[in-house]
Design a protein around this motif. Structure first.
Motif, mmCIF file in Angstrom:
data_model
loop_
_atom_site.group_PDB
_atom_site.id
_atom_site.type_symbol
_atom_site.label_atom_id
_atom_site.label_comp_id
_atom_site.label_asym_id
_atom_site.label_seq_id
_atom_site.Cartn_x
_atom_site.Cartn_y
_atom_site.Cartn_z
ATOM 1 N N GLY A 29 0.828 -1.196 0.000
ATOM 2 C CA GLY A 29 0.000 0.000 0.000
ATOM 3 C C GLY A 29 0.863 1.246 0.000
ATOM 4 O O GLY A 29 1.988 1.252 -0.506
ATOM 5 N N GLY A 30 0.342 2.310 0.594
ATOM 6 C CA GLY A 30 1.088 3.559 0.599
ATOM 7 C C GLY A 30 2.172 3.608 1.648
ATOM 8 O O GLY A 30 3.157 4.342 1.502
ATOM 9 N N THR A 31 2.017 2.798 2.722
ATOM 10 C CA THR A 31 2.934 2.890 3.848
ATOM 11 C C THR A 31 3.662 1.596 4.140
ATOM 12 O O THR A 31 4.840 1.615 4.502
ATOM 13 C CB THR A 31 2.154 3.333 5.111
ATOM 14 N N THR A 32 2.981 0.454 4.007
ATOM 15 C CA THR A 32 3.582 -0.822 4.379
ATOM 16 C C THR A 32 3.439 -1.870 3.284
ATOM 17 O O THR A 32 2.621 -1.736 2.375
ATOM 18 C CB THR A 32 2.947 -1.381 5.669
ATOM 19 N N SER A 33 4.225 -2.919 3.410
ATOM 20 C CA SER A 33 4.097 -4.121 2.593
ATOM 21 C C SER A 33 3.712 -5.265 3.521
ATOM 22 O O SER A 33 4.393 -5.506 4.525
ATOM 23 C CB SER A 33 5.423 -4.460 1.895
ATOM 24 N N ASP A 34 2.623 -5.954 3.203
ATOM 25 C CA ASP A 34 2.175 -7.105 3.979
ATOM 26 C C ASP A 34 2.412 -8.358 3.149
ATOM 27 O O ASP A 34 1.962 -8.450 2.004
ATOM 28 C CB ASP A 34 0.684 -6.998 4.322
ATOM 29 N N VAL A 35 3.082 -9.330 3.723
ATOM 30 C CA VAL A 35 3.395 -10.568 3.018
ATOM 31 C C VAL A 35 2.790 -11.745 3.774
ATOM 32 O O VAL A 35 2.965 -11.881 4.989
ATOM 33 C CB VAL A 35 4.916 -10.765 2.881
ATOM 34 N N GLY A 36 2.036 -12.570 3.054
ATOM 35 C CA GLY A 36 1.424 -13.751 3.643
ATOM 36 C C GLY A 36 1.478 -14.917 2.683
ATOM 37 O O GLY A 36 1.897 -14.782 1.530
ATOM 38 N N ILE A 37 1.039 -16.064 3.164
ATOM 39 C CA ILE A 37 1.054 -17.293 2.363
ATOM 40 C C ILE A 37 -0.373 -17.797 2.172
ATOM 41 O O ILE A 37 -1.140 -17.904 3.141
ATOM 42 C CB ILE A 37 1.891 -18.393 3.043
ATOM 43 N N LEU A 38 -0.725 -18.071 0.918
ATOM 44 C CA LEU A 38 -2.016 -18.686 0.613
ATOM 45 C C LEU A 38 -1.855 -20.198 0.618
ATOM 46 O O LEU A 38 -0.920 -20.731 0.017
ATOM 47 C CB LEU A 38 -2.520 -18.247 -0.768
ATOM 48 N N ARG A 39 -2.778 -20.861 1.306
ATOM 49 C CA ARG A 39 -2.778 -22.312 1.344
ATOM 50 C C ARG A 39 -4.195 -22.788 1.048
ATOM 51 O O ARG A 39 -5.125 -22.476 1.791
ATOM 52 C CB ARG A 39 -2.313 -22.804 2.718
ATOM 53 N N ASN A 40 -4.366 -23.475 -0.054
ATOM 54 C CA ASN A 40 -5.688 -23.937 -0.479
ATOM 55 C C ASN A 40 -6.650 -22.775 -0.686
ATOM 56 O O ASN A 40 -7.844 -22.883 -0.414
ATOM 57 C CB ASN A 40 -6.254 -24.940 0.529
ATOM 58 N N GLY A 41 -6.109 -21.636 -1.137
ATOM 59 C CA GLY A 41 -6.952 -20.489 -1.453
ATOM 60 C C GLY A 41 -7.241 -19.570 -0.297
ATOM 61 O O GLY A 41 -7.871 -18.526 -0.476
ATOM 62 N N PHE A 42 -6.807 -19.926 0.930
ATOM 63 C CA PHE A 42 -7.053 -19.104 2.105
ATOM 64 C C PHE A 42 -5.738 -18.758 2.784
ATOM 65 O O PHE A 42 -4.760 -19.516 2.698
ATOM 66 C CB PHE A 42 -7.963 -19.838 3.099
ATOM 67 N N PRO A 43 -5.680 -17.610 3.479
ATOM 68 C CA PRO A 43 -4.447 -17.234 4.154
ATOM 69 C C PRO A 43 -4.047 -18.263 5.211
ATOM 70 O O PRO A 43 -4.900 -18.767 5.942
ATOM 71 C CB PRO A 43 -4.796 -15.887 4.816
ATOM 72 N N ARG A 44 -2.771 -18.572 5.274
ATOM 73 C CA ARG A 44 -2.265 -19.424 6.354
ATOM 74 C C ARG A 44 -2.446 -18.670 7.672
ATOM 75 O O ARG A 44 -2.067 -17.503 7.785
ATOM 76 C CB ARG A 44 -0.789 -19.728 6.126
ATOM 77 N N GLU A 45 -3.040 -19.326 8.646
ATOM 78 C CA GLU A 45 -3.308 -18.662 9.914
ATOM 79 C C GLU A 45 -2.098 -18.749 10.833
ATOM 80 O O GLU A 45 -1.317 -19.703 10.769
ATOM 81 C CB GLU A 45 -4.538 -19.268 10.593
ATOM 82 N N ALA A 46 -1.961 -17.745 11.682
ATOM 83 C CA ALA A 46 -0.851 -17.713 12.622
ATOM 84 C C ALA A 46 -0.973 -18.884 13.599
ATOM 85 O O ALA A 46 -2.048 -19.149 14.134
ATOM 86 C CB ALA A 46 -0.844 -16.388 13.386
ATOM 87 N N SER A 47 0.125 -19.595 13.811
ATOM 88 C CA SER A 47 0.103 -20.749 14.714
ATOM 89 C C SER A 47 0.422 -20.364 16.142
ATOM 90 O O SER A 47 0.277 -21.172 17.059
ATOM 91 C CB SER A 47 1.110 -21.803 14.231
ATOM 92 N N THR A 48 0.862 -19.147 16.349
ATOM 93 C CA THR A 48 1.174 -18.667 17.691
ATOM 94 C C THR A 48 0.278 -17.484 18.023
ATOM 95 O O THR A 48 -0.442 -16.965 17.175
ATOM 96 C CB THR A 48 2.643 -18.220 17.782
ATOM 97 N N ASP A 49 0.310 -17.094 19.292
ATOM 98 C CA ASP A 49 -0.473 -15.930 19.700
ATOM 99 C C ASP A 49 -0.005 -14.699 18.937
ATOM 100 O O ASP A 49 1.171 -14.562 18.605
ATOM 101 C CB ASP A 49 -0.322 -15.679 21.200
ATOM 102 N N VAL A 50 -0.957 -13.803 18.671
ATOM 103 C CA VAL A 50 -0.683 -12.592 17.901
ATOM 104 C C VAL A 50 -0.843 -11.379 18.807
ATOM 105 O O VAL A 50 -1.823 -11.285 19.565
ATOM 106 C CB VAL A 50 -1.647 -12.482 16.701
ATOM 107 N N THR A 51 0.098 -10.479 18.752
ATOM 108 C CA THR A 51 0.015 -9.258 19.557
ATOM 109 C C THR A 51 -0.678 -8.162 18.762
ATOM 110 O O THR A 51 -0.276 -7.841 17.642
ATOM 111 C CB THR A 51 1.413 -8.787 19.982
ATOM 112 N N VAL A 52 -1.746 -7.610 19.344
ATOM 113 C CA VAL A 52 -2.521 -6.547 18.712
ATOM 114 C C VAL A 52 -2.512 -5.339 19.636
ATOM 115 O O VAL A 52 -2.992 -5.420 20.774
ATOM 116 C CB VAL A 52 -3.977 -6.989 18.450
ATOM 117 N N ALA A 53 -1.945 -4.225 19.165
ATOM 118 C CA ALA A 53 -1.849 -2.996 19.960
ATOM 119 C C ALA A 53 -1.195 -3.258 21.317
ATOM 120 O O ALA A 53 -1.571 -2.676 22.324
ATOM 121 C CB ALA A 53 -3.229 -2.370 20.145
#
Length: 520
Positions: free
Chosen positions: A275-299
């Protein structure tokens, strides 16, 4: 079947009109402070571009940043009581123990412990003490709490204490929002509890946003139902969003990845969304985003609800490019939504990554003559930085040493080179700039089971079948056409530290949205 997909980003609000697998039109409008203003402008521009009849739209899908922004900013959050059932265990780490001080203060800091909770096999740690809970509830209400987050040890296995407490709140405080941890998070008490508290703190705002979005769409003459995108790439209706706003946090990158899968026809690949500020990189698996296997920190808060496994870096189309005595630097500072005002190619005075891409011939944006004077060594140095950092992130995200296809989407994806290290090939599909809105428009309905089961060798197949059927049933209950539902992910993890052949089983099912007579 006409679908209107809208994605509200930090810089632009994108809107697309999709009929089946055909994209009929796409527009970008500037995101406004009140968000709805950008949606109004995007719908207006899309009507002018395509001439579509609002009455012919069958569904509206929206990905929004309302809720994650509110949490990050620590504003518009409800006074929330975090009540846990776990005594005499769990006393050492009370609710909100790991929260940033700023956010704890924003929701009032109301933390309470009650007796109860369960072992992994569903047997109680201690009985539910109704008098104790009623006393805690009165204290929380007197302290100013207006929303309630209930968590109990191993409630995904046995939710009876949370359910009973919710019944008492409905009796004592009719209409008060209640969030239950077994409906929101996964195994792991603190992460699940934190996600539930966040959800409870956003309930009032969710009601306002849901009402505002529905009104905005209706005022545009569209009578179709409105859905919001979830973190896992599936949809929820507006009423569900009122109850579970936390489920929208990662809808932006998820929509982009789902849109990338739709546009590229690749079901397994890496997606680079710039986008205008960041680059987000993820992996598609079977057409859906691979989900995080560990806890995710939000704010700054550790959570364990469904989130895509995405790695972000501070490089975007608006990233500042500095060339000084210490060398060339790109990002993380960015002009953001002011790109068309401040970048050199648009007549501005700030050297950005977009200017570098245009000067190098990677893109045709704005007026190339305005960057013709740039020193070639500066351009080459900036390109090397961009290419190396993107390649590094893709390398960190892929699961094996084998090169993977890379799909480049987002308005800033003009920065991605045709030959990226670690990529088998780079795909930049049609409509790449609005992949996020397309991902919202084509989203499906999902159902998920995530639970600890006792699995003996003779019963394994029966237990897996039971979990699959429950996931399918949940997808249908959420609005999927029964005949279209399929299992897209099954995960079985033996838990060696628990007795009784325990295993954590997670099953995800998805299906096409059912819209009455418009399912064809």
């Amino acid at each position: 079947m006409l679908r209107l997909g809208i994605d509200v980003g930090g810089t632009n609000t994108d809107a697309v009109l999709v009929d089946g697998e055909q994209v009929l039109g796409a527009v970008k409008a500037s995101t406004t402070a009140d968000v709805t203003g950008g949606i109004v402008a995007a719908i207006r521009d899309l009507r002018q571009a395509t001439g579509f009849d609002p009455a012919a739209v069958h569904a509206v899908m929206i990905g929004t940043t309302h809720f994650i922004n509110a949490l990050v900013e620590g504003e518009r959050l409800a006074q929330t009581a975090a009540i846990r059932f776990g005594l005499p265990a769990t006393r050492a780490l009370p609710p909100l123990v790991d929260w940033p001080t700023r956010l704890t203060a924003a929701i009032g800091g109301h933390s309470y412990l009650c007796h109860g909770g369960h072992e992994y096999d569903g047997s109680p740690i201690a009985p539910f003490d109704e008098r104790e809970f009623r006393d805690v509830l009165a204290k929380a209400a007197d302290a100013g709490a207006t929303s309630f987050a209930l968590s109990s040890v191993f409630s995904p296995v046995n939710a009876e204490f949370e359910t009973r407490a919710a019944e008492i709140i409905a009796e004592q405080l009719p209409g008060a929002p209640v969030s239950l941890s077994h409906e929101i998070g996964r195994m792991g008490l603190l992460g699940r509890e934190n996600a539930t508290v966040i959800n409870a703190a956003l309930r009032d705002l969710a009601d306002q946003v849901a009402t505002g979005l529905s009104r905005t769409v209706a005022e545009a003459g569209i009578t179709a139902p409105v859905f919001l995108s979830q973190n896992d790439g599936t949809l929820m209706d507006v009423d569900y969003a009122r109850r579970y706003p936390v489920a929208t946090f990662a809808s932006g990158p998820t929509n982009s990845m789902r849109g990338a899968a739709f546009l590229s026809r690749l079901r397994s690949c890496a997606v680079v969304d710039i986008g205008g500020t960041t680059s987000d990189v993820g992996i598609l698996r079977n057409g859906f985003p691979r989900e995080a296997s560990t806890d995710v920190t939000v704010a700054g808060v550790q959570t364990n609800f469904r989130m895509p496994d995405v790695l972000s870096i501070g490089i975007g189309g608006g990233s500042h490019v500095l060339d000084g005595p210490s060398g060339t630097a790109v990002g993380p500072a960015s002009v953001g939504y002011r790109l068309t005002e401040e970048a050199l190619v648009f007549g501005g005075g700030r050297l950005t990554a977009t200017d570098i891409a245009v000067a190098a011939g990677r893109a045709e944006v704005g007026d190339p003559s305005l960057v013709a004077h740039l020193d070639r060594s500066t351009v080459d140095a900036a390109l090397r930085i961009i290419d190396d950092r993107l390649a590094e992130v893709v390398d960190r995200m892929r699961a094996s040493a084998e090169p993977v296809p890379v799909v480049a989407v987002g308005g800033g994806s003009i920065l991605v080179p045709e030959d990226l290290a670690g990529a088998s090939h780079v795909v930049r599909p049609d409509h790449f700039a609005v992949a996020n809105a397309i991902g919202a428009a084509i989203a499906q309905v999902g159902g998920e089971v995530d639970r600890v089961y006792s699995v003996t060798p003779q019963q394994r197949d029966a237990v897996l079948d039971e979990a699959r059927q429950e996931a399918v049933d949940r997808a249908v209950a959420a609005g999927a056409r029964p005949a279209s539902v399929e299992i897209v992910d099954v995960e079985e993890v033996p838990l060696a530290y628990l007795p009784g052949n325990a295993a954590r089983i997670r099953v995800k099912a998805v299906g096409e949205l059912s819209l009455g007579g418009h399912d064809a």
